[in-house]
Design a protein around this motif. Structure first.
Motif, PDB file in Angstrom:
ATOM      1  N   PHE A 107       5.938 -11.090   3.890  1.00 57.28           N
ATOM      2  CA  PHE A 107       6.572  -9.787   3.728  1.00 57.28           C
ATOM      3  C   PHE A 107       5.501  -8.710   3.818  1.00 57.28           C
ATOM      4  CE2 PHE A 107       9.732 -12.635   2.114  1.00 57.28           C
ATOM      5  CZ  PHE A 107      10.892 -12.089   2.646  1.00 57.28           C
ATOM      6  N   VAL A 108       5.678  -7.842   4.767  1.00 60.64           N
ATOM      7  CA  VAL A 108       4.745  -6.737   4.975  1.00 60.64           C
ATOM      8  C   VAL A 108       5.301  -5.521   4.246  1.00 60.64           C
ATOM      9  CG1 VAL A 108       3.816  -5.176   6.747  1.00 60.64           C
ATOM     10  CG2 VAL A 108       4.013  -7.634   7.223  1.00 60.64           C
ATOM     11  N   SER A 109       4.432  -4.823   3.518  1.00 59.68           N
ATOM     12  CA  SER A 109       4.890  -3.629   2.812  1.00 59.68           C
ATOM     13  C   SER A 109       4.966  -2.450   3.781  1.00 59.68           C
ATOM     14  CB  SER A 109       3.926  -3.307   1.664  1.00 59.68           C
ATOM     15  OG  SER A 109       4.041  -1.946   1.316  1.00 59.68           O
ATOM     16  N   GLY A 110       6.167  -1.911   3.947  1.00 59.54           N
ATOM     17  CA  GLY A 110       6.356  -0.742   4.822  1.00 59.54           C
ATOM     18  C   GLY A 110       5.557   0.453   4.339  1.00 59.54           C
ATOM     19  N   GLU A 111       5.410   0.575   3.019  1.00 64.76           N
ATOM     20  CA  GLU A 111       4.646   1.700   2.449  1.00 64.76           C
ATOM     21  C   GLU A 111       3.161   1.554   2.786  1.00 64.76           C
ATOM     22  OE1 GLU A 111       6.918  -0.023   0.624  1.00 64.76           O
ATOM     23  OE2 GLU A 111       8.461   1.501   0.342  1.00 64.76           O
ATOM     24  N   ARG A 112       2.628   0.315   2.591  1.00 68.38           N
ATOM     25  CA  ARG A 112       1.204   0.071   2.862  1.00 68.38           C
ATOM     26  C   ARG A 112       0.902   0.131   4.369  1.00 68.38           C
ATOM     27  NH1 ARG A 112      -2.332   0.656  -0.870  1.00 68.38           N
ATOM     28  NH2 ARG A 112      -3.715  -0.841   0.138  1.00 68.38           N
ATOM     29  N   LEU A 113       1.907  -0.165   5.161  1.00 71.29           N
ATOM     30  CA  LEU A 113       1.745  -0.088   6.617  1.00 71.29           C
ATOM     31  C   LEU A 113       1.425   1.355   7.029  1.00 71.29           C
ATOM     32  CD1 LEU A 113       1.983  -2.191   8.868  1.00 71.29           C
ATOM     33  CD2 LEU A 113       4.377  -1.579   9.120  1.00 71.29           C
ATOM     34  N   ILE A 114       1.868   2.303   6.212  1.00 74.61           N
ATOM     35  CA  ILE A 114       1.584   3.717   6.491  1.00 74.61           C
ATOM     36  C   ILE A 114       0.260   4.142   5.840  1.00 74.61           C
ATOM     37  CG2 ILE A 114       2.412   6.095   6.147  1.00 74.61           C
ATOM     38  CD1 ILE A 114       5.313   4.849   6.204  1.00 74.61           C
ATOM     39  N   THR A 115       0.046   3.741   4.571  1.00 74.69           N
ATOM     40  CA  THR A 115      -1.162   4.212   3.866  1.00 74.69           C
ATOM     41  C   THR A 115      -2.400   3.383   4.217  1.00 74.69           C
ATOM     42  OG1 THR A 115      -0.570   2.848   1.955  1.00 74.69           O
ATOM     43  CG2 THR A 115       0.120   5.151   1.890  1.00 74.69           C
TER      44      THR A 115
END
Ligand code: PPS
Length: 204
Positions: A107-115
């Motif tokens: 599971f990839v974090s969508g939030e961390r994918l941005i930050t």
């Protein structure tokens, strides 16, 4: 699926697989050792993003607030609305775990994918057993877009950001409705954190 040579990895991407009941059995029948990658983000923001996408195609749809509830007075949430239903990640994951072990799902974090896109892609590369080729060096933050972009697109020397349909401005939603949705998702999020062993931080 194309034929895969020794040393190659074949990837396929479809947004609806994670929530499609028949998908785990079908993919399992194709290959038991397929690795699965799912990008997840705060289910409340996800629902609003989903609604924003539909609104861009059908401007006449009812408000987010009215679609959220079966009955606004009792506060009963309409879990049959796909924008709400998709964010119940623990329930969808249960379905996949009937066929695949957790070790085969990332599971990839969508939030961390941005930050922290390089950090999140580091996890993806490790999961796929690849060398960490994609690093911080490949990204820059584009102020106009408000998102990270690639310094160079594949096969080009020019920078590349995702298109206009990624990173749309969301409408303002009644804070009471947002709070009601937060309360609704909390137990499902907790279960999801437990199942995946990762705290995504949606309820902080
Ligand atoms: N680098 C970068 N650039 C632009 N957008 C980014 C990026 N990283 C993640 N995101 C988030 O991706 C969201 C859109 O992805 P989706 O999965 O909804 O797209 S789609 O289902 O294929 O249409 C999109 O959601 P919205 O903000 O709701 O538009 C973005 O928040």
């Amino acid at each position: 699926m194309p034929k895969t040579l020794e040393g190659q990895i074949t990837m396929e991407k479809t947004p609806s697989y994670f929530v499609t009941r028949e998908a785990p059995a079908r993919i399992y029948a194709l290959s038991h050792d397929t690795k699965l990658i799912v990008v997840v983000r705060d289910p409340v923001t996800r629902a609003i993003s989903d609604y924003t996408q539909t609104l861009s195609k059908k401007p006449d749809i009812p408000t987010f607030e009215s679609l959220t509830f079966k009955n606004r007075t009792t506060g009963l949430i309409d879990t049959s609305w796909s924008a709400i239903q998709i964010g119940i990640y623990a329930k969808h994951l249960d379905n996949w775990l009937q066929y695949f072990p957790m070790e085969q799902i990332l599971f990839v974090s969508g939030e961390r994918l941005i930050t922290d896109p390089a950090g999140e892609l580091g996890r993806v590369q490790d999961f796929l057993g690849l060398k960490r080729i994609i690093t911080d060096k490949h990204f820059y933050f584009n102020q106009t877009k408000g998102f990270p972009c690639l310094k160079k697109a594949e096969g080009s020397s020019k920078p590349h950001c995702l298109g206009k349909t990624k990173g749309r401005t969301h409408p303002n939603i009644d804070p009471e409705v947002v709070q009601r949705l937060r309360d609704f998702y909390r137990p499902f999020n907790m279960k999801f954190y437990q199942m995946t062993g990762r705290t995504f931080g949606w309820d902080d």
